[in-house]
Design a protein around this motif. Structure first.
Motif, PDB file in Angstrom:
ATOM      1  N   ASP A  98      12.948  -5.451   2.769  1.00 15.50           N
ATOM      2  CA  ASP A  98      11.536  -5.518   3.161  1.00 15.50           C
ATOM      3  C   ASP A  98      11.397  -6.075   4.577  1.00 15.50           C
ATOM      4  O   ASP A  98      10.688  -5.500   5.424  1.00 15.50           O
ATOM      5  N   ASP A  99      12.079  -7.193   4.836  1.00 10.27           N
ATOM      6  CA  ASP A  99      11.949  -7.839   6.147  1.00 10.27           C
ATOM      7  C   ASP A  99      12.399  -6.914   7.271  1.00 10.27           C
ATOM      8  O   ASP A  99      11.724  -6.790   8.301  1.00 10.27           O
ATOM      9  N   GLY A 100      13.540  -6.269   7.074  1.00  8.73           N
ATOM     10  CA  GLY A 100      14.069  -5.406   8.126  1.00  8.73           C
ATOM     11  C   GLY A 100      13.171  -4.199   8.386  1.00  8.73           C
ATOM     12  O   GLY A 100      12.920  -3.822   9.540  1.00  8.73           O
ATOM     13  N   PHE A 101      12.690  -3.592   7.303  1.00  4.56           N
ATOM     14  CA  PHE A 101      11.836  -2.408   7.444  1.00  4.56           C
ATOM     15  C   PHE A 101      10.527  -2.759   8.150  1.00  4.56           C
ATOM     16  O   PHE A 101      10.079  -2.076   9.073  1.00  4.56           O
ATOM     17  N   LYS A 102       9.939  -3.868   7.745  1.00  5.41           N
ATOM     18  CA  LYS A 102       8.657  -4.260   8.338  1.00  5.41           C
ATOM     19  C   LYS A 102       8.825  -4.704   9.793  1.00  5.41           C
ATOM     20  O   LYS A 102       7.974  -4.423  10.651  1.00  5.41           O
ATOM     21  N   LYS A 103       9.958  -5.365  10.077  1.00  4.78           N
ATOM     22  CA  LYS A 103      10.248  -5.766  11.463  1.00  4.78           C
ATOM     23  C   LYS A 103      10.419  -4.536  12.347  1.00  4.78           C
ATOM     24  O   LYS A 103       9.938  -4.509  13.499  1.00  4.78           O
ATOM     25  N   SER A 104      11.079  -3.497  11.827  1.00  2.94           N
ATOM     26  CA  SER A 104      11.300  -2.286  12.638  1.00  2.94           C
ATOM     27  C   SER A 104       9.971  -1.606  12.957  1.00  2.94           C
ATOM     28  O   SER A 104       9.784  -1.067  14.052  1.00  2.94           O
ATOM     29  N   ILE A 105       9.050  -1.643  12.015  1.00  2.00           N
ATOM     30  CA  ILE A 105       7.723  -1.068  12.275  1.00  2.00           C
ATOM     31  C   ILE A 105       6.975  -1.928  13.290  1.00  2.00           C
ATOM     32  O   ILE A 105       6.365  -1.419  14.242  1.00  2.00           O
ATOM     33  N   ILE A 111       2.393  -3.674  14.877  1.00  2.00           N
ATOM     34  CA  ILE A 111       1.679  -4.178  13.698  1.00  2.00           C
ATOM     35  C   ILE A 111       2.640  -4.264  12.520  1.00  2.00           C
ATOM     36  O   ILE A 111       3.333  -3.286  12.200  1.00  2.00           O
ATOM     37  N   LYS A 112       2.678  -5.416  11.877  1.00  2.00           N
ATOM     38  CA  LYS A 112       3.513  -5.571  10.687  1.00  2.00           C
ATOM     39  C   LYS A 112       2.711  -5.131   9.471  1.00  2.00           C
ATOM     40  O   LYS A 112       1.578  -5.590   9.280  1.00  2.00           O
TER      41      LYS A 112
ATOM     42  N   SER B  70       4.756   4.489   0.674  1.00  2.00           N
ATOM     43  CA  SER B  70       5.725   5.512   0.289  1.00  2.00           C
ATOM     44  C   SER B  70       5.923   6.540   1.407  1.00  2.00           C
ATOM     45  O   SER B  70       7.059   6.940   1.709  1.00  2.00           O
ATOM     46  N   LEU B  71       4.839   6.966   2.033  1.00  2.00           N
ATOM     47  CA  LEU B  71       4.944   7.959   3.113  1.00  2.00           C
ATOM     48  C   LEU B  71       5.666   7.373   4.323  1.00  2.00           C
ATOM     49  O   LEU B  71       6.427   8.075   5.013  1.00  2.00           O
ATOM     50  N   ALA B  72       5.440   6.076   4.597  1.00  6.80           N
ATOM     51  CA  ALA B  72       6.137   5.424   5.721  1.00  6.80           C
ATOM     52  C   ALA B  72       7.638   5.403   5.473  1.00  6.80           C
ATOM     53  O   ALA B  72       8.444   5.709   6.360  1.00  6.80           O
ATOM     54  N   ILE B  73       8.035   5.056   4.252  1.00  4.31           N
ATOM     55  CA  ILE B  73       9.468   5.049   3.906  1.00  4.31           C
ATOM     56  C   ILE B  73      10.017   6.471   3.964  1.00  4.31           C
ATOM     57  O   ILE B  73      11.110   6.718   4.481  1.00  4.31           O
ATOM     58  N   SER B  74       9.237   7.423   3.446  1.00  3.81           N
ATOM     59  CA  SER B  74       9.674   8.825   3.444  1.00  3.81           C
ATOM     60  C   SER B  74       9.949   9.338   4.854  1.00  3.81           C
ATOM     61  O   SER B  74      10.989   9.957   5.133  1.00  3.81           O
ATOM     62  N   GLN B  75       9.028   9.073   5.770  1.00 10.62           N
ATOM     63  CA  GLN B  75       9.191   9.588   7.142  1.00 10.62           C
ATOM     64  C   GLN B  75      10.192   8.767   7.949  1.00 10.62           C
ATOM     65  O   GLN B  75      11.043   9.330   8.658  1.00 10.62           O
ATOM     66  N   ARG B  76      10.088   7.442   7.866  1.00  8.47           N
ATOM     67  CA  ARG B  76      10.879   6.593   8.749  1.00  8.47           C
ATOM     68  C   ARG B  76      12.342   6.491   8.324  1.00  8.47           C
ATOM     69  O   ARG B  76      13.227   6.357   9.167  1.00  8.47           O
ATOM     70  N   LEU B  77      12.601   6.520   7.022  1.00  7.39           N
ATOM     71  CA  LEU B  77      13.972   6.329   6.558  1.00  7.39           C
ATOM     72  C   LEU B  77      14.616   7.607   6.045  1.00  7.39           C
ATOM     73  O   LEU B  77      15.839   7.707   5.992  1.00  7.39           O
ATOM     74  N   LEU B  78      13.810   8.599   5.671  1.00  6.77           N
ATOM     75  CA  LEU B  78      14.403   9.764   5.014  1.00  6.77           C
ATOM     76  C   LEU B  78      13.987  11.095   5.637  1.00  6.77           C
ATOM     77  O   LEU B  78      14.192  12.159   5.068  1.00  6.77           O
ATOM     78  N   GLY B  79      13.370  11.007   6.831  1.00  4.15           N
ATOM     79  CA  GLY B  79      13.258  12.184   7.685  1.00  4.15           C
ATOM     80  C   GLY B  79      12.226  13.229   7.333  1.00  4.15           C
ATOM     81  O   GLY B  79      12.287  14.352   7.856  1.00  4.15           O
ATOM     82  N   THR B  80      11.236  12.917   6.478  1.00  2.65           N
ATOM     83  CA  THR B  80      10.221  13.944   6.234  1.00  2.65           C
ATOM     84  C   THR B  80       9.237  14.002   7.404  1.00  2.65           C
ATOM     85  O   THR B  80       9.048  13.024   8.128  1.00  2.65           O
ATOM     86  N   GLU B  81       8.643  15.171   7.580  1.00  6.61           N
ATOM     87  CA  GLU B  81       7.783  15.400   8.753  1.00  6.61           C
ATOM     88  C   GLU B  81       6.432  15.999   8.409  1.00  6.61           C
ATOM     89  O   GLU B  81       5.483  15.868   9.176  1.00  6.61           O
ATOM     90  N   GLU B  82       6.344  16.703   7.294  1.00  8.62           N
ATOM     91  CA  GLU B  82       5.062  17.288   6.896  1.00  8.62           C
ATOM     92  C   GLU B  82       4.547  16.565   5.648  1.00  8.62           C
ATOM     93  O   GLU B  82       5.328  16.064   4.842  1.00  8.62           O
TER      94      GLU B  82
END
Lengths: 162, 162
Positions: A98-105, A111-112, B70-82
Protein backbone atom coordinates in the motif's frame (compact mmCIF):
# COMPACT_ATOMS: atom_id res chain seq x y z
CA UNK A 1 -10.20 -0.85 -34.37
CA UNK A 2 -9.99 -0.33 -30.60
CA UNK A 3 -10.35 -3.24 -28.21
CA UNK A 4 -13.65 -1.72 -27.08
CA UNK A 5 -14.95 -1.88 -30.66
CA UNK A 6 -13.80 -5.49 -30.87
CA UNK A 7 -15.78 -6.26 -27.68
CA UNK A 8 -18.85 -4.61 -29.20
CA UNK A 9 -18.58 -7.03 -32.12
CA UNK A 10 -18.48 -9.79 -29.51
CA UNK A 11 -21.64 -8.36 -27.99
CA UNK A 12 -23.45 -8.44 -31.32
CA UNK A 13 -22.70 -12.17 -31.58
CA UNK A 14 -23.87 -12.69 -27.98
CA UNK A 15 -27.12 -10.77 -28.53
CA UNK A 16 -27.87 -12.80 -31.65
CA UNK A 17 -28.19 -15.96 -29.54
CA UNK A 18 -29.58 -14.21 -26.43
CA UNK A 19 -32.87 -15.10 -24.77
CA UNK A 20 -34.28 -12.76 -22.13
CA UNK A 21 -35.29 -11.11 -19.97
CA UNK A 22 -34.69 -13.08 -16.78
CA UNK A 23 -35.94 -11.93 -13.35
CA UNK A 24 -33.95 -9.33 -11.38
CA UNK A 25 -33.31 -11.28 -8.12
CA UNK A 26 -30.54 -13.89 -8.40
CA UNK A 27 -32.14 -17.32 -8.86
CA UNK A 28 -29.59 -19.11 -6.65
CA UNK A 29 -29.73 -16.49 -3.86
CA UNK A 30 -25.95 -16.24 -3.76
CA UNK A 31 -23.46 -13.40 -4.10
CA UNK A 32 -19.86 -13.90 -5.20
CA UNK A 33 -17.04 -11.51 -4.26
CA UNK A 34 -14.00 -12.19 -6.44
CA UNK A 35 -10.78 -10.55 -7.57
CA UNK A 36 -10.94 -8.58 -10.83
CA UNK A 37 -8.16 -10.80 -12.26
CA UNK A 38 -8.66 -11.44 -15.97
CA UNK A 39 -8.17 -15.19 -15.57
CA UNK A 40 -11.21 -15.61 -13.30
CA UNK A 41 -14.30 -16.09 -15.45
CA UNK A 42 -16.66 -16.32 -12.47
CA UNK A 43 -19.58 -17.82 -14.42
CA UNK A 44 -17.28 -20.46 -15.88
CA UNK A 45 -15.37 -21.18 -12.66
CA UNK A 46 -18.58 -21.81 -10.69
CA UNK A 47 -20.73 -23.26 -13.47
CA UNK A 48 -23.15 -20.34 -13.20
CA UNK A 49 -25.74 -19.35 -15.76
CA UNK A 50 -27.04 -15.85 -16.42
CA UNK A 51 -29.47 -14.74 -13.72
CA UNK A 52 -28.20 -16.99 -10.95
CA UNK A 53 -25.76 -14.97 -8.79
CA UNK A 54 -24.65 -11.45 -8.03
CA UNK A 55 -20.98 -11.00 -8.88
CA UNK A 56 -18.99 -8.31 -7.08
CA UNK A 57 -15.36 -7.87 -8.13
CA UNK A 58 -12.51 -5.56 -7.25
CA UNK A 59 -8.72 -5.55 -7.06
CA UNK A 60 -7.98 -8.45 -4.72
CA UNK A 61 -11.56 -9.57 -4.16
CA UNK A 62 -11.32 -7.73 -0.86
CA UNK A 63 -14.30 -7.00 1.42
CA UNK A 64 -13.87 -3.24 1.17
CA UNK A 65 -16.61 -0.84 2.29
CA UNK A 66 -17.82 -0.73 -1.31
CA UNK A 67 -18.05 -4.52 -1.46
CA UNK A 68 -19.98 -4.40 1.84
CA UNK A 69 -22.30 -1.82 0.21
CA UNK A 70 -22.90 -4.20 -2.70
CA UNK A 71 -23.45 -7.21 -0.44
CA UNK A 72 -25.85 -5.20 1.75
CA UNK A 73 -27.91 -4.26 -1.32
CA UNK A 74 -27.71 -7.84 -2.61
CA UNK A 75 -29.02 -9.37 0.61
CA UNK A 76 -31.42 -6.67 1.80
CA UNK A 77 -33.08 -5.78 -1.49
CA UNK A 78 -32.56 -8.79 -3.72
CA UNK A 79 -32.72 -11.77 -1.41
CA UNK A 80 -29.28 -13.37 -1.57
CA UNK A 81 -28.30 -15.47 1.45
CA UNK A 82 -24.92 -17.10 0.76
CA UNK A 83 -21.60 -15.38 0.08
CA UNK A 84 -18.68 -16.94 -1.82
CA UNK A 85 -15.30 -15.18 -1.66
CA UNK A 86 -12.64 -15.89 -4.30
CA UNK A 87 -8.99 -14.86 -4.14
CA UNK A 88 -6.46 -16.58 -6.44
CA UNK A 89 -2.85 -17.69 -6.84
CA UNK A 90 -0.40 -15.39 -8.68
CA UNK A 91 -2.42 -12.34 -7.58
CA UNK A 92 -1.12 -8.89 -8.45
CA UNK A 93 -2.00 -7.73 -4.93
CA UNK A 94 0.92 -9.84 -3.65
CA UNK A 95 3.42 -7.83 -5.70
CA UNK A 96 3.33 -4.40 -4.07
CA UNK A 97 2.63 -2.61 -0.79
CA UNK A 98 0.00 0.00 0.00
CA UNK A 99 2.70 2.48 1.02
CA UNK A 100 4.78 1.95 -2.09
CA UNK A 101 1.84 2.14 -4.49
CA UNK A 102 0.44 5.29 -2.91
CA UNK A 103 3.89 6.92 -2.77
CA UNK A 104 4.40 6.23 -6.49
CA UNK A 105 1.11 7.95 -7.28
CA UNK A 106 1.94 10.86 -5.00
CA UNK A 107 5.35 11.23 -6.67
CA UNK A 108 3.73 11.30 -10.10
CA UNK A 109 0.59 13.39 -9.67
CA UNK A 110 1.18 15.14 -6.36
CA UNK A 111 -1.82 13.63 -4.57
CA UNK A 112 -1.77 10.62 -2.27
CA UNK A 113 -4.89 8.47 -2.64
CA UNK A 114 -7.11 8.75 0.44
CA UNK A 115 -8.00 5.04 0.19
CA UNK A 116 -6.12 1.92 1.23
CA UNK A 117 -4.71 0.09 -1.80
CA UNK A 118 -5.60 -3.22 -0.04
CA UNK A 119 -2.41 -5.06 -1.05
CA UNK A 120 -1.67 -8.23 0.96
CA UNK A 121 1.20 -10.66 1.43
CA UNK A 122 -0.69 -13.86 2.27
CA UNK A 123 -3.61 -15.08 0.21
CA UNK A 124 -5.32 -17.22 2.83
CA UNK A 125 -4.88 -14.60 5.55
CA UNK A 126 -6.53 -12.02 3.31
CA UNK A 127 -9.46 -14.34 2.59
CA UNK A 128 -9.87 -14.69 6.38
CA UNK A 129 -9.60 -10.90 6.75
CA UNK A 130 -12.40 -10.42 4.22
CA UNK A 131 -14.59 -13.04 5.90
CA UNK A 132 -13.99 -11.31 9.25
CA UNK A 133 -14.94 -7.92 7.81
CA UNK A 134 -18.21 -9.32 6.48
CA UNK A 135 -18.98 -11.15 9.74
CA UNK A 136 -18.26 -7.92 11.65
CA UNK A 137 -20.43 -5.71 9.43
CA UNK A 138 -23.78 -4.60 10.85
CA UNK A 139 -24.98 -3.94 7.30
CA UNK A 140 -24.81 -7.52 5.95
CA UNK A 141 -27.60 -9.45 7.68
CA UNK A 142 -27.09 -13.05 6.54
CA UNK A 143 -23.83 -14.63 7.66
CA UNK A 144 -24.64 -18.31 8.05
CA UNK A 145 -22.83 -19.14 4.82
CA UNK A 146 -19.79 -16.94 4.17
CA UNK A 147 -17.10 -19.18 2.68
CA UNK A 148 -13.76 -18.24 1.16
CA UNK A 149 -11.68 -19.91 -1.54
CA UNK A 150 -8.40 -19.59 -3.41
CA UNK A 151 -8.66 -20.17 -7.17
CA UNK A 152 -5.56 -21.85 -8.61
CA UNK A 153 -4.81 -20.17 -11.95
CA UNK A 154 -2.76 -23.22 -13.00
CA UNK A 155 -5.44 -25.86 -12.39
CA UNK A 156 -8.75 -23.98 -12.39
CA UNK A 157 -9.59 -25.47 -8.99
CA UNK A 158 -10.99 -23.73 -5.91
CA UNK A 159 -9.49 -24.62 -2.52
CA UNK A 160 -11.47 -23.64 0.57
CA UNK A 161 -9.79 -21.51 3.22
CA UNK A 162 -10.54 -22.76 6.72
CA UNK B 1 -26.64 -29.36 -0.26
CA UNK B 2 -26.03 -25.59 -0.06
CA UNK B 3 -25.83 -23.50 -3.20
CA UNK B 4 -22.13 -22.97 -2.43
CA UNK B 5 -21.58 -26.76 -2.49
CA UNK B 6 -23.45 -26.91 -5.80
CA UNK B 7 -21.11 -24.24 -7.22
CA UNK B 8 -18.11 -26.25 -6.03
CA UNK B 9 -19.41 -29.19 -8.09
CA UNK B 10 -19.58 -26.76 -11.01
CA UNK B 11 -15.96 -25.82 -10.32
CA UNK B 12 -14.85 -29.45 -10.43
CA UNK B 13 -16.37 -29.75 -13.92
CA UNK B 14 -14.68 -26.49 -14.99
CA UNK B 15 -11.28 -27.58 -13.66
CA UNK B 16 -11.54 -30.90 -15.51
CA UNK B 17 -11.46 -29.07 -18.85
CA UNK B 18 -9.21 -26.20 -17.68
CA UNK B 19 -5.92 -25.30 -19.32
CA UNK B 20 -3.59 -22.87 -17.53
CA UNK B 21 -1.89 -20.85 -16.29
CA UNK B 22 -2.27 -17.72 -18.40
CA UNK B 23 -0.19 -14.56 -17.84
CA UNK B 24 -1.23 -12.10 -15.11
CA UNK B 25 -1.61 -8.87 -17.20
CA UNK B 26 -4.86 -8.74 -19.20
CA UNK B 27 -4.10 -9.70 -22.81
CA UNK B 28 -6.49 -7.13 -24.30
CA UNK B 29 -5.31 -4.29 -22.02
CA UNK B 30 -8.87 -3.42 -21.08
CA UNK B 31 -10.76 -3.09 -17.80
CA UNK B 32 -14.53 -3.48 -17.53
CA UNK B 33 -16.59 -1.87 -14.75
CA UNK B 34 -20.06 -3.43 -14.64
CA UNK B 35 -23.04 -3.79 -12.34
CA UNK B 36 -23.09 -6.92 -10.13
CA UNK B 37 -26.48 -7.87 -11.66
CA UNK B 38 -26.82 -11.63 -12.03
CA UNK B 39 -27.95 -11.34 -15.65
CA UNK B 40 -24.70 -9.76 -16.85
CA UNK B 41 -22.23 -12.52 -17.67
CA UNK B 42 -19.46 -10.09 -18.62
CA UNK B 43 -17.31 -12.65 -20.45
CA UNK B 44 -20.31 -13.76 -22.48
CA UNK B 45 -21.70 -10.27 -23.12
CA UNK B 46 -18.37 -9.03 -24.52
CA UNK B 47 -17.11 -12.26 -26.08
CA UNK B 48 -14.16 -12.31 -23.69
CA UNK B 49 -11.94 -15.29 -22.98
CA UNK B 50 -10.11 -16.00 -19.73
CA UNK B 51 -7.03 -13.79 -19.36
CA UNK B 52 -8.20 -10.94 -21.56
CA UNK B 53 -9.74 -8.23 -19.34
CA UNK B 54 -9.97 -7.07 -15.75
CA UNK B 55 -13.56 -7.15 -14.56
CA UNK B 56 -14.60 -4.85 -11.72
CA UNK B 57 -18.20 -5.13 -10.51
CA UNK B 58 -20.32 -3.57 -7.79
CA UNK B 59 -23.92 -2.61 -7.11
CA UNK B 60 -24.77 -0.34 -10.03
CA UNK B 61 -21.45 -0.57 -11.85
CA UNK B 62 -20.70 2.81 -10.30
CA UNK B 63 -17.27 4.48 -10.35
CA UNK B 64 -16.96 4.52 -6.57
CA UNK B 65 -13.65 5.21 -4.84
CA UNK B 66 -13.13 1.45 -4.63
CA UNK B 67 -13.70 1.06 -8.35
CA UNK B 68 -11.20 3.88 -8.91
CA UNK B 69 -8.75 1.98 -6.66
CA UNK B 70 -9.20 -1.11 -8.82
CA UNK B 71 -8.85 0.83 -12.09
CA UNK B 72 -5.72 2.59 -10.77
CA UNK B 73 -4.11 -0.77 -9.95
CA UNK B 74 -5.28 -2.18 -13.29
CA UNK B 75 -3.72 0.62 -15.34
CA UNK B 76 -0.66 1.46 -13.26
CA UNK B 77 0.51 -2.05 -12.38
CA UNK B 78 -1.02 -4.30 -15.02
CA UNK B 79 -1.02 -2.24 -18.19
CA UNK B 80 -4.68 -1.78 -19.10
CA UNK B 81 -5.50 1.24 -21.24
CA UNK B 82 -9.18 1.17 -22.14
CA UNK B 83 -12.18 1.25 -19.79
CA UNK B 84 -15.64 -0.11 -20.60
CA UNK B 85 -18.52 0.82 -18.26
CA UNK B 86 -21.71 -1.26 -18.21
CA UNK B 87 -24.99 -0.33 -16.53
CA UNK B 88 -28.20 -2.15 -17.53
CA UNK B 89 -31.96 -1.89 -17.90
CA UNK B 90 -34.21 -3.06 -15.03
CA UNK B 91 -31.44 -2.23 -12.54
CA UNK B 92 -32.16 -2.63 -8.83
CA UNK B 93 -30.44 0.70 -8.19
CA UNK B 94 -33.42 2.41 -9.83
CA UNK B 95 -35.80 1.01 -7.21
CA UNK B 96 -34.72 2.79 -4.02
CA UNK B 97 -33.08 5.95 -2.71
CA UNK B 98 -29.88 6.36 -0.70
CA UNK B 99 -31.77 8.02 2.11
CA UNK B 100 -34.48 5.37 2.26
CA UNK B 101 -32.06 2.44 2.14
CA UNK B 102 -29.78 3.88 4.80
CA UNK B 103 -32.74 4.79 7.01
CA UNK B 104 -34.08 1.23 6.79
CA UNK B 105 -30.70 -0.10 7.94
CA UNK B 106 -30.49 2.45 10.73
CA UNK B 107 -34.00 1.53 11.88
CA UNK B 108 -33.07 -2.16 11.96
CA UNK B 109 -29.54 -2.25 13.39
CA UNK B 110 -29.15 1.21 14.90
CA UNK B 111 -26.24 2.27 12.70
CA UNK B 112 -26.47 4.37 9.55
CA UNK B 113 -23.97 3.26 6.89
CA UNK B 114 -21.20 5.84 6.48
CA UNK B 115 -21.13 5.21 2.71
CA UNK B 116 -23.39 6.42 -0.10
CA UNK B 117 -25.66 3.63 -1.35
CA UNK B 118 -25.15 5.01 -4.90
CA UNK B 119 -28.77 4.57 -6.02
CA UNK B 120 -29.75 6.50 -9.16
CA UNK B 121 -32.90 7.39 -11.06
CA UNK B 122 -31.58 7.69 -14.62
CA UNK B 123 -29.40 5.00 -16.17
CA UNK B 124 -27.70 7.10 -18.81
CA UNK B 125 -27.09 9.99 -16.42
CA UNK B 126 -25.40 7.62 -14.00
CA UNK B 127 -23.19 6.20 -16.74
CA UNK B 128 -22.15 9.79 -17.51
CA UNK B 129 -21.58 10.42 -13.79
CA UNK B 130 -19.26 7.41 -13.60
CA UNK B 131 -17.37 8.47 -16.73
CA UNK B 132 -16.99 11.97 -15.24
CA UNK B 133 -15.65 10.56 -11.98
CA UNK B 134 -13.03 8.53 -13.82
CA UNK B 135 -12.05 11.45 -16.04
CA UNK B 136 -11.74 13.64 -12.94
CA UNK B 137 -9.63 11.17 -10.97
CA UNK B 138 -5.91 11.94 -10.66
CA UNK B 139 -5.28 8.26 -9.90
CA UNK B 140 -6.40 6.79 -13.24
CA UNK B 141 -3.78 7.81 -15.81
CA UNK B 142 -5.23 6.60 -19.14
CA UNK B 143 -8.48 8.26 -20.16
CA UNK B 144 -8.36 8.27 -23.96
CA UNK B 145 -10.87 5.43 -24.14
CA UNK B 146 -13.47 5.53 -21.36
CA UNK B 147 -16.78 4.49 -22.89
CA UNK B 148 -20.09 3.72 -21.24
CA UNK B 149 -22.93 1.42 -22.23
CA UNK B 150 -26.37 0.26 -21.12
CA UNK B 151 -26.93 -3.50 -21.40
CA UNK B 152 -30.51 -4.38 -22.32
CA UNK B 153 -31.53 -7.41 -20.24
CA UNK B 154 -34.31 -8.18 -22.74
CA UNK B 155 -32.15 -8.27 -25.89
CA UNK B 156 -28.58 -8.84 -24.67
CA UNK B 157 -27.44 -5.76 -26.59
CA UNK B 158 -25.17 -2.94 -25.43
CA UNK B 159 -26.16 0.62 -26.32
CA UNK B 160 -23.48 3.30 -26.02
CA UNK B 161 -24.18 6.36 -23.88
CA UNK B 162 -23.07 9.55 -25.56
Amino acid sequence: MSVTDELLAGNAAYAARFSGPLPLPPAKHVAVLACMDARINVYGVLGLQEGEAHVVRNAGGVATDDAIRSLAISQRLLGTEEIVLIHHTDCGMLTFTDDGFKKSIQDEVGIKPPWAAEAFDDLEDDVRQSIARIRNSPFVPKKDSVRGFVFDVATGKLAEVS
